[in-house]
Design a protein around this motif. Structure first.
Motif, PDB file in Angstrom:
ATOM      1  N   ASP A 196       0.829  -1.201   0.000  1.00  0.00           N
ATOM      2  CA  ASP A 196       0.000   0.000   0.000  1.00  0.00           C
ATOM      3  C   ASP A 196       0.864   1.251   0.000  1.00  0.00           C
ATOM      4  OD1 ASP A 196      -2.289  -1.537   0.037  1.00  0.00           O
ATOM      5  OD2 ASP A 196      -2.651  -1.301   2.189  1.00  0.00           O
ATOM      6  N   PHE A 197       1.908   1.214   0.787  1.00  0.00           N
ATOM      7  CA  PHE A 197       2.846   2.317   0.924  1.00  0.00           C
ATOM      8  C   PHE A 197       3.446   2.709  -0.417  1.00  0.00           C
ATOM      9  CE2 PHE A 197       7.516   2.708   1.578  1.00  0.00           C
ATOM     10  CZ  PHE A 197       7.568   3.987   2.094  1.00  0.00           C
ATOM     11  N   VAL A 198       3.958   1.709  -1.142  1.00  0.00           N
ATOM     12  CA  VAL A 198       4.569   1.959  -2.445  1.00  0.00           C
ATOM     13  C   VAL A 198       3.528   2.442  -3.454  1.00  0.00           C
ATOM     14  CG1 VAL A 198       5.697   0.812  -4.399  1.00  0.00           C
ATOM     15  CG2 VAL A 198       6.498   0.398  -2.068  1.00  0.00           C
ATOM     16  N   ARG A 199       2.308   1.926  -3.360  1.00  0.00           N
ATOM     17  CA  ARG A 199       1.270   2.275  -4.323  1.00  0.00           C
ATOM     18  C   ARG A 199       0.662   3.657  -4.062  1.00  0.00           C
ATOM     19  NH1 ARG A 199      -1.727  -1.710  -3.402  1.00  0.00           N
ATOM     20  NH2 ARG A 199      -3.211  -0.708  -1.986  1.00  0.00           N
ATOM     21  N   GLU A 200       0.494   4.044  -2.811  1.00  0.00           N
ATOM     22  CA  GLU A 200      -0.339   5.202  -2.493  1.00  0.00           C
ATOM     23  C   GLU A 200       0.416   6.483  -2.151  1.00  0.00           C
ATOM     24  OE1 GLU A 200      -3.239   4.191   0.433  1.00  0.00           O
ATOM     25  OE2 GLU A 200      -3.834   2.350  -0.589  1.00  0.00           O
ATOM     26  N   ALA A 201       1.580   6.385  -1.565  1.00  0.00           N
ATOM     27  CA  ALA A 201       2.288   7.603  -1.158  1.00  0.00           C
ATOM     28  C   ALA A 201       2.989   8.211  -2.368  1.00  0.00           C
ATOM     29  CB  ALA A 201       3.294   7.291  -0.067  1.00  0.00           C
ATOM     30  N   LYS A 202       2.667   9.456  -2.674  1.00  0.00           N
ATOM     31  CA  LYS A 202       3.248  10.131  -3.838  1.00  0.00           C
ATOM     32  C   LYS A 202       4.376  11.077  -3.457  1.00  0.00           C
ATOM     33  CE  LYS A 202       0.124   8.050  -6.240  1.00  0.00           C
ATOM     34  NZ  LYS A 202       0.498   6.820  -6.974  1.00  0.00           N
ATOM     35  N   THR A 203       4.277  11.709  -2.302  1.00  0.00           N
ATOM     36  CA  THR A 203       5.304  12.607  -1.803  1.00  0.00           C
ATOM     37  C   THR A 203       5.432  12.397  -0.300  1.00  0.00           C
ATOM     38  OG1 THR A 203       3.769  14.420  -1.313  1.00  0.00           O
ATOM     39  CG2 THR A 203       4.723  14.362  -3.537  1.00  0.00           C
ATOM     40  N   GLY A 204       6.499  12.941   0.272  1.00  0.00           N
ATOM     41  CA  GLY A 204       6.636  12.854   1.715  1.00  0.00           C
ATOM     42  C   GLY A 204       7.889  13.550   2.206  1.00  0.00           C
ATOM     43  N   ARG A 205       7.929  13.757   3.521  1.00  0.00           N
ATOM     44  CA  ARG A 205       9.125  14.319   4.154  1.00  0.00           C
ATOM     45  C   ARG A 205       9.219  13.793   5.576  1.00  0.00           C
ATOM     46  NH1 ARG A 205       5.973  19.254   4.157  1.00  0.00           N
ATOM     47  NH2 ARG A 205       7.067  19.859   2.261  1.00  0.00           N
ATOM     48  N   ALA A 206      10.442  13.747   6.093  1.00  0.00           N
ATOM     49  CA  ALA A 206      10.667  13.243   7.442  1.00  0.00           C
ATOM     50  C   ALA A 206      12.042  13.665   7.915  1.00  0.00           C
ATOM     51  CB  ALA A 206      10.561  11.726   7.487  1.00  0.00           C
ATOM     52  N   ALA A 207      12.227  13.643   9.239  1.00  0.00           N
ATOM     53  CA  ALA A 207      13.567  13.676   9.807  1.00  0.00           C
ATOM     54  C   ALA A 207      14.027  12.234   9.938  1.00  0.00           C
ATOM     55  CB  ALA A 207      13.549  14.364  11.168  1.00  0.00           C
ATOM     56  N   PHE A 208      15.333  11.997   9.920  1.00  0.00           N
ATOM     57  CA  PHE A 208      15.824  10.633  10.059  1.00  0.00           C
ATOM     58  C   PHE A 208      17.089  10.605  10.910  1.00  0.00           C
ATOM     59  CE2 PHE A 208      18.290  12.108   6.418  1.00  0.00           C
ATOM     60  CZ  PHE A 208      19.555  11.573   6.670  1.00  0.00           C
ATOM     61  N   THR A 209      17.317   9.458  11.517  1.00  0.00           N
ATOM     62  CA  THR A 209      18.599   9.153  12.146  1.00  0.00           C
ATOM     63  C   THR A 209      19.111   7.866  11.519  1.00  0.00           C
ATOM     64  OG1 THR A 209      17.520   7.955  13.951  1.00  0.00           O
ATOM     65  CG2 THR A 209      18.017  10.281  14.318  1.00  0.00           C
TER      66      THR A 209
END
Length: 213
Positions: free
Chosen positions: A39-52
Motif C-alpha cells: 500500500d505504501f509503495v502504491r499510495e504515497a506520492k510525496t513525503g518528508r521526514a527527519a531521520f537518524t
C-alpha cells in the motif's frame, strides 16, 4: 571520487537513497507488514521526514550515527540532507543521483538506473517489488511489524533488507550489506502526500566545486 562520497553512495544510493514512501494511516487495523508495504509503495506520492542513521560494523564493535532530513516525490526523486556529524547532500533528480560533500567541495553523480537496481532505494521508489525482491513477513519485534526483502539480483550489494512499520506508518529500514555491515534508518515525523518544492530535487554544482561523473 572521495572515500566519503563512495561511502555515502554505498549506504544510501545503493543502500538507500532515492525516495521513501509512506502510506497514510488508514485501512485495516491489523493488516500485516507486507500489505502495508504494498500500500505504501502504491499510495504515497510525496513525503518528508527527519531521520537518524546508525551504521554498525560487522563485528558489532563500532557504531557511527548521523541525522538529517529527507524528502521524496515519486517517481525517483528524493533528497537526503545530512546535517550531523557533517553536512552532505544526496539528490535523486529522476535521471541522476548526485552526492555533494560540502567539506571536500566535491560533487559526484551516477545515472539513476545504475545507482538503484535491487536496492532499498528501488524498493521505496515504487518499482516492481516482486520483480526485484523476494518479500515475506517477519515476526514483530522492537514494537514494529517487519517485512524481509531479499534482492533477486545475485550481484546486489546487499544481503538483506528489513522494512519496519508501526501500524500503517513506515518507521525503519535495516540493511545488511555484502560485507556484513548493518545500517538502520529511523524516520521521525514522517508526513506523506504533502506539498514539496520541485527545486528540492534538482542539484546544480556550486561554482568552483569539482565534479566527478
Amino acid at each position: 571520487m572521495s572515500k566519503r562520497a563512495v561511502t555515502a553512495l554505498g549506504r544510501l544510493v545503493k543502500p538507500l537513497a532515492t525516495a521513501a514512501l509512506l502510506l497514510a494511516a488508514a485501512g485495516a487495523a491489523r493488516a500485516d507488514a507486507l500489505e502495508s508495504l504494498r500500500d505504501f509503495v502504491r499510495e504515497a506520492k510525496t513525503g518528508r521526514a527527519a531521520f537518524t542513521q546508525t551504521v554498525t560494523s560487522p563485528d558489532g564493535a563500532k557504531k557511527k550515527a548521523s541525522s538529517g532530513n529527507f524528502e521524496f516525490s515519486r517517481p525517483n526523486r528524493f533528497r537526503f540532507e545530512y546535517l550531523k556529524p557533517y553536512e552532505q547532500l544526496i539528490v535523486g533528480d529522476g535521471q541522476k543521483v548526485w552526492i555533494f560533500d560540502a567539506d571536500l567541495q566535491q560533487a559526484s553523480s551516477r545515472p539513476l538506473a545504475q545507482a538503484l537496481g535491487s536496492t532499498p532505494a528501488a524498493l521505496l521508489a515504487g518499482g516492481s517489488l516482486d520483480k526485484d525482491f523476494n518479500l515475506s513477513n517477519l515476526p514483530a519485534s522492537q514494537g514494529l511489524e517487519w517485512v524481509q526483502a531479499l534482492p533477486r539480483d545475485k550481484e546486489s550489494a546487499f544481503q538483506s533488507l528489513r522494512v519496519g512499520f508501526k501500524g500503517r506508518a513506515l518507521a525503519a529500514i535495516e540493511i545488511v550489506d555484502s560485507f556484513g555491515q548493518h545500517s538502520r534508518l529511523d524516520f521521525n515525523d514522517l508526513a506523506t502526500n504533502v506539498s514539496v518544492a520541485p527545486e528540492d530535487f534538482k542539484f546544480v554544482p556550486p561554482k568552483g566545486v569539482a565534479v566527478v561523473e
